[in-house]
Design a protein around this motif. Structure first.
Motif, PDB file in Angstrom:
ATOM      1  N   LEU A  66       0.796  -1.220   0.000  1.00  0.00           N
ATOM      2  CA  LEU A  66       0.000   0.000   0.000  1.00  0.00           C
ATOM      3  C   LEU A  66       0.837   1.283   0.000  1.00  0.00           C
ATOM      4  O   LEU A  66       0.456   2.256  -0.671  1.00  0.00           O
ATOM      5  CB  LEU A  66      -0.966  -0.008   1.193  1.00  0.00           C
ATOM      6  N   PRO A  67       1.948   1.381   0.726  1.00  0.00           N
ATOM      7  CA  PRO A  67       2.716   2.634   0.698  1.00  0.00           C
ATOM      8  C   PRO A  67       3.279   3.002  -0.673  1.00  0.00           C
ATOM      9  O   PRO A  67       3.753   4.122  -0.861  1.00  0.00           O
ATOM     10  CB  PRO A  67       3.857   2.365   1.698  1.00  0.00           C
ATOM     11  N   ALA A  68       3.211   2.080  -1.641  1.00  0.00           N
ATOM     12  CA  ALA A  68       3.674   2.401  -2.992  1.00  0.00           C
ATOM     13  C   ALA A  68       2.779   3.438  -3.648  1.00  0.00           C
ATOM     14  O   ALA A  68       3.191   4.091  -4.618  1.00  0.00           O
ATOM     15  CB  ALA A  68       3.720   1.137  -3.850  1.00  0.00           C
ATOM     16  N   PHE A  69       1.563   3.607  -3.134  1.00  0.00           N
ATOM     17  CA  PHE A  69       0.602   4.530  -3.724  1.00  0.00           C
ATOM     18  C   PHE A  69       0.589   5.830  -2.926  1.00  0.00           C
ATOM     19  O   PHE A  69       0.305   5.834  -1.723  1.00  0.00           O
ATOM     20  CB  PHE A  69      -0.788   3.903  -3.738  1.00  0.00           C
ATOM     21  N   PHE A  70       0.854   6.927  -3.607  1.00  0.00           N
ATOM     22  CA  PHE A  70       0.925   8.226  -2.957  1.00  0.00           C
ATOM     23  C   PHE A  70      -0.483   8.687  -2.556  1.00  0.00           C
ATOM     24  O   PHE A  70      -1.482   8.223  -3.106  1.00  0.00           O
ATOM     25  CB  PHE A  70       1.612   9.227  -3.884  1.00  0.00           C
ATOM     26  N   PRO A  71      -0.590   9.619  -1.624  1.00  0.00           N
ATOM     27  CA  PRO A  71      -1.887   9.917  -1.000  1.00  0.00           C
ATOM     28  C   PRO A  71      -2.815  10.828  -1.791  1.00  0.00           C
ATOM     29  O   PRO A  71      -3.954  11.048  -1.364  1.00  0.00           O
ATOM     30  CB  PRO A  71      -1.482  10.586   0.317  1.00  0.00           C
ATOM     31  N   GLY A  72      -2.384  11.379  -2.915  1.00  0.00           N
ATOM     32  CA  GLY A  72      -3.209  12.345  -3.626  1.00  0.00           C
ATOM     33  C   GLY A  72      -4.555  11.798  -4.054  1.00  0.00           C
ATOM     34  O   GLY A  72      -5.604  12.406  -3.790  1.00  0.00           O
ATOM     35  N   LEU A  73      -4.563  10.645  -4.723  1.00  0.00           N
ATOM     36  CA  LEU A  73      -5.826  10.077  -5.183  1.00  0.00           C
ATOM     37  C   LEU A  73      -6.691   9.588  -4.019  1.00  0.00           C
ATOM     38  O   LEU A  73      -7.905   9.856  -4.006  1.00  0.00           O
ATOM     39  CB  LEU A  73      -5.581   8.959  -6.195  1.00  0.00           C
ATOM     40  N   PRO A  74      -6.151   8.861  -3.032  1.00  0.00           N
ATOM     41  CA  PRO A  74      -7.000   8.491  -1.892  1.00  0.00           C
ATOM     42  C   PRO A  74      -7.640   9.694  -1.211  1.00  0.00           C
ATOM     43  O   PRO A  74      -8.803   9.626  -0.791  1.00  0.00           O
ATOM     44  CB  PRO A  74      -6.016   7.772  -0.952  1.00  0.00           C
ATOM     45  N   ALA A  75      -6.912  10.800  -1.104  1.00  0.00           N
ATOM     46  CA  ALA A  75      -7.488  12.003  -0.505  1.00  0.00           C
ATOM     47  C   ALA A  75      -8.641  12.534  -1.356  1.00  0.00           C
ATOM     48  O   ALA A  75      -9.687  12.944  -0.833  1.00  0.00           O
ATOM     49  CB  ALA A  75      -6.412  13.073  -0.337  1.00  0.00           C
ATOM     50  N   ALA A  76      -8.468  12.523  -2.682  1.00  0.00           N
ATOM     51  CA  ALA A  76      -9.542  12.972  -3.579  1.00  0.00           C
ATOM     52  C   ALA A  76     -10.755  12.046  -3.479  1.00  0.00           C
ATOM     53  O   ALA A  76     -11.899  12.495  -3.514  1.00  0.00           O
ATOM     54  CB  ALA A  76      -9.028  13.037  -5.011  1.00  0.00           C
ATOM     55  N   LEU A  77     -10.505  10.743  -3.354  1.00  0.00           N
ATOM     56  CA  LEU A  77     -11.604   9.791  -3.217  1.00  0.00           C
ATOM     57  C   LEU A  77     -12.405  10.061  -1.946  1.00  0.00           C
ATOM     58  O   LEU A  77     -13.642  10.020  -1.963  1.00  0.00           O
ATOM     59  CB  LEU A  77     -11.059   8.360  -3.198  1.00  0.00           C
ATOM     60  N   ARG A  78     -11.716  10.305  -0.857  1.00  0.00           N
ATOM     61  CA  ARG A  78     -12.415  10.585   0.403  1.00  0.00           C
ATOM     62  C   ARG A  78     -13.266  11.852   0.274  1.00  0.00           C
ATOM     63  O   ARG A  78     -14.385  11.916   0.795  1.00  0.00           O
ATOM     64  CB  ARG A  78     -11.411  10.755   1.544  1.00  0.00           C
ATOM     65  N   LEU A  79     -12.750  12.835  -0.429  1.00  0.00           N
ATOM     66  CA  LEU A  79     -13.488  14.083  -0.598  1.00  0.00           C
ATOM     67  C   LEU A  79     -14.756  13.861  -1.417  1.00  0.00           C
ATOM     68  O   LEU A  79     -15.853  14.303  -1.034  1.00  0.00           O
ATOM     69  CB  LEU A  79     -12.590  15.126  -1.265  1.00  0.00           C
ATOM     70  N   VAL A  80     -14.636  13.162  -2.541  1.00  0.00           N
ATOM     71  CA  VAL A  80     -15.801  12.913  -3.400  1.00  0.00           C
ATOM     72  C   VAL A  80     -16.787  11.978  -2.693  1.00  0.00           C
ATOM     73  O   VAL A  80     -18.010  12.106  -2.856  1.00  0.00           O
ATOM     74  CB  VAL A  80     -15.352  12.332  -4.752  1.00  0.00           C
ATOM     75  N   HIS A  81     -16.265  11.056  -1.897  1.00  0.00           N
ATOM     76  CA  HIS A  81     -17.122  10.105  -1.200  1.00  0.00           C
ATOM     77  C   HIS A  81     -18.062  10.794  -0.207  1.00  0.00           C
ATOM     78  O   HIS A  81     -19.081  10.212   0.186  1.00  0.00           O
ATOM     79  CB  HIS A  81     -16.264   9.077  -0.468  1.00  0.00           C
ATOM     80  N   LEU A  82     -17.767  12.013   0.163  1.00  0.00           N
ATOM     81  CA  LEU A  82     -18.664  12.750   1.055  1.00  0.00           C
ATOM     82  C   LEU A  82     -20.037  12.968   0.419  1.00  0.00           C
ATOM     83  O   LEU A  82     -21.043  13.094   1.125  1.00  0.00           O
ATOM     84  CB  LEU A  82     -18.046  14.102   1.423  1.00  0.00           C
ATOM     85  N   VAL A  83     -20.065  12.995  -0.921  1.00  0.00           N
ATOM     86  CA  VAL A  83     -21.341  13.210  -1.625  1.00  0.00           C
ATOM     87  C   VAL A  83     -21.704  12.046  -2.544  1.00  0.00           C
ATOM     88  O   VAL A  83     -22.847  11.981  -3.022  1.00  0.00           O
ATOM     89  CB  VAL A  83     -21.297  14.526  -2.442  1.00  0.00           C
ATOM     90  N   VAL A  84     -20.775  11.137  -2.807  1.00  0.00           N
ATOM     91  CA  VAL A  84     -21.029   9.977  -3.667  1.00  0.00           C
ATOM     92  C   VAL A  84     -20.790   8.721  -2.840  1.00  0.00           C
ATOM     93  O   VAL A  84     -19.646   8.387  -2.536  1.00  0.00           O
ATOM     94  CB  VAL A  84     -20.106   9.984  -4.912  1.00  0.00           C
ATOM     95  N   PRO A  85     -21.827   7.998  -2.459  1.00  0.00           N
ATOM     96  CA  PRO A  85     -21.655   6.863  -1.534  1.00  0.00           C
ATOM     97  C   PRO A  85     -20.811   5.720  -2.088  1.00  0.00           C
ATOM     98  O   PRO A  85     -20.101   5.060  -1.328  1.00  0.00           O
ATOM     99  CB  PRO A  85     -23.099   6.403  -1.268  1.00  0.00           C
ATOM    100  N   ASP A  86     -20.892   5.454  -3.377  1.00  0.00           N
ATOM    101  CA  ASP A  86     -20.190   4.315  -3.954  1.00  0.00           C
ATOM    102  C   ASP A  86     -18.740   4.685  -4.247  1.00  0.00           C
ATOM    103  O   ASP A  86     -18.467   5.660  -4.961  1.00  0.00           O
ATOM    104  CB  ASP A  86     -20.885   3.858  -5.242  1.00  0.00           C
ATOM    105  N   TRP A  87     -17.812   3.908  -3.716  1.00  0.00           N
ATOM    106  CA  TRP A  87     -16.387   4.233  -3.877  1.00  0.00           C
ATOM    107  C   TRP A  87     -15.927   4.102  -5.329  1.00  0.00           C
ATOM    108  O   TRP A  87     -15.129   4.907  -5.800  1.00  0.00           O
ATOM    109  CB  TRP A  87     -15.543   3.325  -2.982  1.00  0.00           C
ATOM    110  N   SER A  88     -16.417   3.096  -6.037  1.00  0.00           N
ATOM    111  CA  SER A  88     -16.034   2.938  -7.443  1.00  0.00           C
ATOM    112  C   SER A  88     -16.523   4.119  -8.269  1.00  0.00           C
ATOM    113  O   SER A  88     -15.809   4.635  -9.134  1.00  0.00           O
ATOM    114  CB  SER A  88     -16.596   1.631  -8.012  1.00  0.00           C
ATOM    115  N   ALA A  89     -17.757   4.553  -8.005  1.00  0.00           N
ATOM    116  CA  ALA A  89     -18.290   5.719  -8.708  1.00  0.00           C
ATOM    117  C   ALA A  89     -17.478   6.958  -8.381  1.00  0.00           C
ATOM    118  O   ALA A  89     -17.232   7.806  -9.257  1.00  0.00           O
ATOM    119  CB  ALA A  89     -19.757   5.929  -8.330  1.00  0.00           C
ATOM    120  N   ALA A  90     -17.037   7.090  -7.122  1.00  0.00           N
ATOM    121  CA  ALA A  90     -16.211   8.231  -6.736  1.00  0.00           C
ATOM    122  C   ALA A  90     -14.916   8.266  -7.548  1.00  0.00           C
ATOM    123  O   ALA A  90     -14.474   9.321  -8.003  1.00  0.00           O
ATOM    124  CB  ALA A  90     -15.897   8.175  -5.241  1.00  0.00           C
TER     125      ALA A  90
END
Length: 355
Positions: A66-90
């Motif tokens: 997991l540490p091979a992946f930098f935090p930029g995209l996970p942070a964006a996913l968490r932000l979009v997930h606030l309004v989009v319940p499905d993680w894949s859709a986010a």
């Protein structure tokens, strides 16, 4: 010279392409099944980080990769997930929006270089591995920072270039190569702007911060690098050793043989593209692309090398410059590359390794 239509044309191509893929890939499945089909390979890992952090799912086994992946995209996913319940859709939404930003910037960069912007965009979206610009991967988000950063640098707006490049460094280790290329680009401008040189340190700060974060977790400053080795066996090797291992697997009959053949094809394109940029004396762009090629071709075996070409925006600008003078080039490219792009998209959605 940038025309008013550059951004418009880029968005028309981007959203038209996305609608076409949506119609093609949605046929015969429900919405829930459709979203599940996009939750493949690294998408699941990005979602895991966004949900649980780098310690992973507490209910599952420890994933040392997991540490091979930098935090930029996970942070964006968490932000979009606030309004989009499905993680894949986010993930699909992040790629859709960030990809639109990247395409507009690519069109404007190409026109700044004297080419037709829409040709650069078309070249990118029809590349055989363009499915990764759609899926919840980090390519689109990285390009949304990296291409505007390069355009700002070419226009002499160094504070903006540095800040945007720092955003790219939050998304992928490729941001390190971008930061080094910006130094070369800056040096080519002479001494007139030395007062802005300190800005060139800014893109390195996210990497330093990310390394420090994992040091506080594990005591390892290079956790992101060691995670690649633990998760995918990507130890450093001599170039000829990496080529030999890749060639042996490509010539075999296993399920991964087609993927390794794509890796070899990607290596050929990468070397040809690098030689092309060197012949054009595009030194800073050659640094950006050459460092990526060098890192990938000195791994234990080739992995995701064709996919890395999506990030080679200088290559797409160079293609557009040629096609602006000879329109048949972009037509021939589309006829060859377009069907391969559709095929690879189908492979990805079926769960096969597509790059």
């Amino acid at each position: 010279m940038i025309t008013r239509s550059a951004g418009r044309d880029a968005l028309l191509i981007w959203f038209g392409w996305r609608v076409g893929l949506l119609v093609t890939t949605l046929l015969g499945v429900t919405l829930g099944e459709y979203l599940d089909r996009w939750n493949r390979w690294d998408v699941h890992l990005f979602i895991t980080i966004a949900r649980f952090g780098y310690d992973g799912d507490p209910a599952g086994p420890l994933d040392e990769g997991l540490p091979a992946f930098f935090p930029g995209l996970p942070a964006a996913l968490r932000l979009v997930h606030l309004v989009v319940p499905d993680w894949s859709a986010a993930g699909l939404i992040v790629s859709l929006v960030s990809g639109a930003v990247a395409m507009v910037a690519l069109a404007r960069l190409a026109e700044h270089e004297g080419a037709r912007g829409w040709m650069a965009v078309l070249g990118l979206v029809l590349f055989p591995l363009a499915v990764f610009l759609v899926a919840g991967y980090s390519e689109s988000l990285f390009l949304a920072f990296a291409i505007p950063a390069w355009l700002a640098a070419r226009q002499g707006r160094w504070p903006a270039a540095a800040m945007l490049a720092a955003g790219a460094s939050c998304v992928r280790i490729t941001g390190l190569f971008l930061a080094l290329a910006l130094i070369v680009e800056f040096a080519a401008g002479g001494r007139a702007r030395l007062s802005r040189a300190p800005w060139l340190a800014v893109p390195f700060l996210p990497l330093a911060g990310y390394s420090f974060y994992h040091y506080t977790r594990t005591g390892d400053w290079l956790a992101w690098k060691h995670a690649q080795e633990a998760g995918w066996g990507r130890e450093t090797a001599w170039p000829w050793e990496a080529w030999a291992v890749t060639w042996e697997n490509a010539m075999g009959g296993g399920d991964m043989a087609p993927a390794f053949r794509m890796e070899i094809a990607g290596a050929v394109v990468a070397v040809a593209g690098l030689i092309w940029l060197l012949a054009l004396r595009r030194w800073s762009e050659a640094v950006y692309t050459g460092l990526q090629a060098g890192a990938l071709m000195t791994s234990a075996y080739y992995l995701s090398l064709p996919r890395s070409l999506l990030l080679w925006f200088p290559l797409w600008v160079a293609l557009a410059r040629v096609a602006t003078r000879r329109t048949w080039v972009i037509v021939a490219y589309a006829l060859v590359s377009g069907p391969l792009m559709v095929l690879n998209t189908a492979r990805f959605l079926e769960g096969a390794w597509a790059g």
